[in-house]
Design a protein around this motif. Structure first.
Motif, PDB file in Angstrom:
ATOM      1  N   PRO A  88       0.835  -1.210   0.172  1.00  0.00           N
ATOM      2  CA  PRO A  88      -0.291  -0.010  -0.050  1.00  0.00           C
ATOM      3  C   PRO A  88       0.978   1.584   0.103  1.00  0.00           C
ATOM      4  CG  PRO A  88      -0.441  -2.033   1.439  1.00  0.00           C
ATOM      5  CD  PRO A  88       0.449  -2.099   0.606  1.00  0.00           C
ATOM      6  N   VAL A  89       1.862   1.626   0.726  1.00  0.00           N
ATOM      7  CA  VAL A  89       2.827   2.144   0.581  1.00  0.00           C
ATOM      8  C   VAL A  89       3.523   2.418  -0.914  1.00  0.00           C
ATOM      9  CG1 VAL A  89       5.089   3.170   2.089  1.00  0.00           C
ATOM     10  CG2 VAL A  89       3.761   1.764   3.169  1.00  0.00           C
ATOM     11  N   ILE A  90       3.607   1.222  -1.802  1.00  0.00           N
ATOM     12  CA  ILE A  90       4.513   1.682  -2.878  1.00  0.00           C
ATOM     13  C   ILE A  90       2.912   2.253  -3.556  1.00  0.00           C
ATOM     14  CG2 ILE A  90       4.728   1.028  -4.849  1.00  0.00           C
ATOM     15  CD1 ILE A  90       6.413  -1.563  -2.783  1.00  0.00           C
ATOM     16  N   GLY A  91       1.522   1.729  -4.152  1.00  0.00           N
ATOM     17  CA  GLY A  91       1.268   2.226  -4.111  1.00  0.00           C
ATOM     18  C   GLY A  91       0.348   3.647  -4.284  1.00  0.00           C
ATOM     19  N   PHE A  92       0.683   4.295  -2.544  1.00  0.00           N
ATOM     20  CA  PHE A  92       0.593   5.608  -2.599  1.00  0.00           C
ATOM     21  C   PHE A  92       1.793   6.142  -3.343  1.00  0.00           C
ATOM     22  CE2 PHE A  92       0.295   8.629   0.330  1.00  0.00           C
ATOM     23  CZ  PHE A  92      -1.266   9.699   0.372  1.00  0.00           C
ATOM     24  N   VAL A  93       2.250   6.497  -2.715  1.00  0.00           N
ATOM     25  CA  VAL A  93       4.075   7.373  -3.321  1.00  0.00           C
ATOM     26  C   VAL A  93       3.459   7.209  -5.063  1.00  0.00           C
ATOM     27  CG1 VAL A  93       6.170   7.451  -3.184  1.00  0.00           C
ATOM     28  CG2 VAL A  93       4.968   6.769  -0.864  1.00  0.00           C
ATOM     29  N   GLY A  94       3.796   5.726  -5.644  1.00  0.00           N
ATOM     30  CA  GLY A  94       3.651   5.873  -6.890  1.00  0.00           C
ATOM     31  C   GLY A  94       2.217   6.885  -7.410  1.00  0.00           C
ATOM     32  N   ARG A 107      14.808  17.245  -9.478  1.00  0.00           N
ATOM     33  CA  ARG A 107      15.563  17.341  -8.462  1.00  0.00           C
ATOM     34  C   ARG A 107      14.106  15.901  -8.094  1.00  0.00           C
ATOM     35  NH1 ARG A 107      18.278  21.885  -5.534  1.00  0.00           N
ATOM     36  NH2 ARG A 107      19.950  22.307  -6.742  1.00  0.00           N
ATOM     37  N   GLY A 108      12.744  17.245  -7.822  1.00  0.00           N
ATOM     38  CA  GLY A 108      11.541  15.962  -7.684  1.00  0.00           C
ATOM     39  C   GLY A 108      11.466  14.692  -8.163  1.00  0.00           C
ATOM     40  N   ARG A 109      11.973  14.508  -9.436  1.00  0.00           N
ATOM     41  CA  ARG A 109      11.973  13.240 -10.000  1.00  0.00           C
ATOM     42  C   ARG A 109      12.318  12.272 -10.048  1.00  0.00           C
ATOM     43  NH1 ARG A 109      10.024  16.120 -16.058  1.00  0.00           N
ATOM     44  NH2 ARG A 109       7.595  16.737 -15.326  1.00  0.00           N
ATOM     45  N   VAL A 110      13.178  12.829  -9.222  1.00  0.00           N
ATOM     46  CA  VAL A 110      15.014  11.967  -9.251  1.00  0.00           C
ATOM     47  C   VAL A 110      14.416  10.939  -8.153  1.00  0.00           C
ATOM     48  CG1 VAL A 110      17.318  11.859  -8.274  1.00  0.00           C
ATOM     49  CG2 VAL A 110      16.563  12.874 -10.633  1.00  0.00           C
ATOM     50  N   LEU A 111      13.904  11.869  -7.102  1.00  0.00           N
ATOM     51  CA  LEU A 111      13.947  11.811  -5.970  1.00  0.00           C
ATOM     52  C   LEU A 111      12.708  10.664  -5.878  1.00  0.00           C
ATOM     53  CD1 LEU A 111      14.238  15.096  -2.943  1.00  0.00           C
ATOM     54  CD2 LEU A 111      15.620  12.810  -3.211  1.00  0.00           C
ATOM     55  N   ARG A 112      11.972  10.720  -6.305  1.00  0.00           N
ATOM     56  CA  ARG A 112      10.194   9.564  -6.440  1.00  0.00           C
ATOM     57  C   ARG A 112      10.525   9.575  -7.322  1.00  0.00           C
ATOM     58  NH1 ARG A 112       8.623  14.589  -5.370  1.00  0.00           N
ATOM     59  NH2 ARG A 112       7.184  15.460  -4.787  1.00  0.00           N
ATOM     60  N   LEU A 115      12.760   6.658  -4.282  1.00  0.00           N
ATOM     61  CA  LEU A 115      11.740   6.275  -3.076  1.00  0.00           C
ATOM     62  C   LEU A 115      10.959   5.239  -3.519  1.00  0.00           C
ATOM     63  CD1 LEU A 115      10.823   6.527  -0.955  1.00  0.00           C
ATOM     64  CD2 LEU A 115       9.353   7.877  -1.827  1.00  0.00           C
ATOM     65  N   LEU A 116      10.297   5.378  -5.200  1.00  0.00           N
ATOM     66  CA  LEU A 116      10.199   4.241  -5.295  1.00  0.00           C
ATOM     67  C   LEU A 116      10.704   3.353  -6.304  1.00  0.00           C
ATOM     68  CD1 LEU A 116       7.429   5.739  -7.598  1.00  0.00           C
ATOM     69  CD2 LEU A 116       6.661   4.116  -5.649  1.00  0.00           C
ATOM     70  N   THR A 117      11.841   3.189  -6.112  1.00  0.00           N
ATOM     71  CA  THR A 117      12.839   1.960  -6.434  1.00  0.00           C
ATOM     72  C   THR A 117      12.970   1.439  -5.502  1.00  0.00           C
ATOM     73  OG1 THR A 117      13.724   3.325  -8.615  1.00  0.00           O
ATOM     74  CG2 THR A 117      15.139   1.342  -7.434  1.00  0.00           C
ATOM     75  N   PHE A 118      13.786   2.162  -3.968  1.00  0.00           N
ATOM     76  CA  PHE A 118      13.958   1.672  -2.705  1.00  0.00           C
ATOM     77  C   PHE A 118      13.035  -0.013  -1.719  1.00  0.00           C
ATOM     78  CE2 PHE A 118      13.563   2.108   1.621  1.00  0.00           C
ATOM     79  CZ  PHE A 118      14.579   1.788   2.360  1.00  0.00           C
ATOM     80  N   LEU A 119      11.543   1.510  -2.137  1.00  0.00           N
ATOM     81  CA  LEU A 119      10.337   0.505  -1.493  1.00  0.00           C
ATOM     82  C   LEU A 119      10.089  -0.798  -2.274  1.00  0.00           C
ATOM     83  CD1 LEU A 119       7.823   3.433  -1.027  1.00  0.00           C
ATOM     84  CD2 LEU A 119       9.089   2.393   0.782  1.00  0.00           C
ATOM     85  N   LEU A 120      10.150  -0.505  -3.810  1.00  0.00           N
ATOM     86  CA  LEU A 120      10.364  -2.007  -4.923  1.00  0.00           C
ATOM     87  C   LEU A 120      11.199  -2.943  -4.214  1.00  0.00           C
ATOM     88  CD1 LEU A 120       9.354   0.252  -8.231  1.00  0.00           C
ATOM     89  CD2 LEU A 120       7.634  -1.966  -6.697  1.00  0.00           C
ATOM     90  N   LEU A 121      12.292  -2.829  -4.043  1.00  0.00           N
ATOM     91  CA  LEU A 121      13.162  -3.554  -3.701  1.00  0.00           C
ATOM     92  C   LEU A 121      13.276  -3.777  -2.394  1.00  0.00           C
ATOM     93  CD1 LEU A 121      16.549  -1.783  -4.924  1.00  0.00           C
ATOM     94  CD2 LEU A 121      15.501  -3.572  -6.210  1.00  0.00           C
ATOM     95  N   LEU A 122      12.825  -2.859  -0.810  1.00  0.00           N
ATOM     96  CA  LEU A 122      12.526  -3.673  -0.184  1.00  0.00           C
ATOM     97  C   LEU A 122      11.223  -4.775   0.203  1.00  0.00           C
ATOM     98  CD1 LEU A 122      12.513  -3.438   3.452  1.00  0.00           C
ATOM     99  CD2 LEU A 122      10.620  -1.746   3.395  1.00  0.00           C
ATOM    100  N   ALA A 123       9.675  -4.454  -1.025  1.00  0.00           N
ATOM    101  CA  ALA A 123       8.489  -5.277  -0.744  1.00  0.00           C
ATOM    102  C   ALA A 123       9.726  -6.664  -1.737  1.00  0.00           C
ATOM    103  CB  ALA A 123       7.529  -4.608  -2.126  1.00  0.00           C
ATOM    104  N   ALA A 124      10.314  -6.407  -2.669  1.00  0.00           N
ATOM    105  CA  ALA A 124      10.872  -7.641  -3.710  1.00  0.00           C
ATOM    106  C   ALA A 124      11.824  -8.842  -2.662  1.00  0.00           C
ATOM    107  CB  ALA A 124      11.303  -7.300  -4.806  1.00  0.00           C
ATOM    108  N   ASP A 125      12.298  -8.009  -1.708  1.00  0.00           N
ATOM    109  CA  ASP A 125      13.229  -8.228  -0.535  1.00  0.00           C
ATOM    110  C   ASP A 125      12.450  -9.575   0.786  1.00  0.00           C
ATOM    111  OD1 ASP A 125      15.491  -9.405   1.014  1.00  0.00           O
ATOM    112  OD2 ASP A 125      14.640  -8.192   2.338  1.00  0.00           O
ATOM    113  N   ARG A 126      11.393  -9.090   1.067  1.00  0.00           N
ATOM    114  CA  ARG A 126      10.625  -9.714   2.120  1.00  0.00           C
ATOM    115  C   ARG A 126       9.580 -10.417   0.973  1.00  0.00           C
ATOM    116  NH1 ARG A 126      13.540  -7.917   4.730  1.00  0.00           N
ATOM    117  NH2 ARG A 126      13.472  -5.756   6.007  1.00  0.00           N
ATOM    118  N   PHE A 127       9.242 -10.579   0.118  1.00  0.00           N
ATOM    119  CA  PHE A 127       8.708 -12.026  -1.027  1.00  0.00           C
ATOM    120  C   PHE A 127       9.402 -12.540  -1.560  1.00  0.00           C
ATOM    121  CE2 PHE A 127       5.511  -8.490  -2.215  1.00  0.00           C
ATOM    122  CZ  PHE A 127       4.539  -8.993  -1.356  1.00  0.00           C
TER     123      PHE A 127
END
Length: 130
Positions: A88-94, A107-112, A115-127
């Motif tokens: 849900p965090v990935i969905g909301f932030v995306g 800068r804003g685009r790079v940060l987003r 952040l989405l890349t980090f969250l996707l890697l975190l979810a992939a690690d947990r899966f």
């Protein structure tokens, strides 16, 4: 002495509050939608209008607290359930990144994207992808 008390105005905290919840007015702006948007962006913006207004009417602390709690669960639980908490965090932030993309600088685009890349890697690690 009873007359003096009845003459004084009631303390602000002792006054009766109206039963209706006070709503914050929408922020000022020229347009709610991206000018000249077509296709997918126009559809997403139209469908997102009601949820954005709903989120704006909630107390300001609810969405960040809910997202932080879900993210902390994602960090703390190194299993499938942690990955589910991050989704849900990935969905909301995306969703918010997509909605704000036209008004962002580089800068804003790079940060987003970071952040989405980090969250996707975190979810992939947990899966269990890593």
């Amino acid at each position: 002495m009873a007359d003096k008390r009845s003459e004084r105005p009631a303390h602000p905290l002792a006054r009766q509050r109206p039963q209706q919840r006070r709503q914050r007015p929408l922020p000022p702006g020229e347009q709610f939608f991206t000018p000249g948007a077509t296709g997918l962006r126009k559809k997403v913006e139209r469908r997102s209008a009601a949820p954005l207004v709903f989120l704006f009417q909630l107390p300001r602390w609810i969405a960040p607290v809910a997202l932080v709690v879900l993210l902390l669960v994602g960090f703390a639980v190194p299993s499938f359930w942690g990955g589910l908490a991050v989704l849900p965090v990935i969905g909301f932030v995306g969703w918010l990144a997509y909605m704000s993309w036209p008004s962002l600088g580089v800068r804003g685009r790079v940060l987003r994207v970071a952040l989405l890349t980090f969250l996707l890697l975190l979810a992939a690690d947990r899966f269990g992808a890593f």
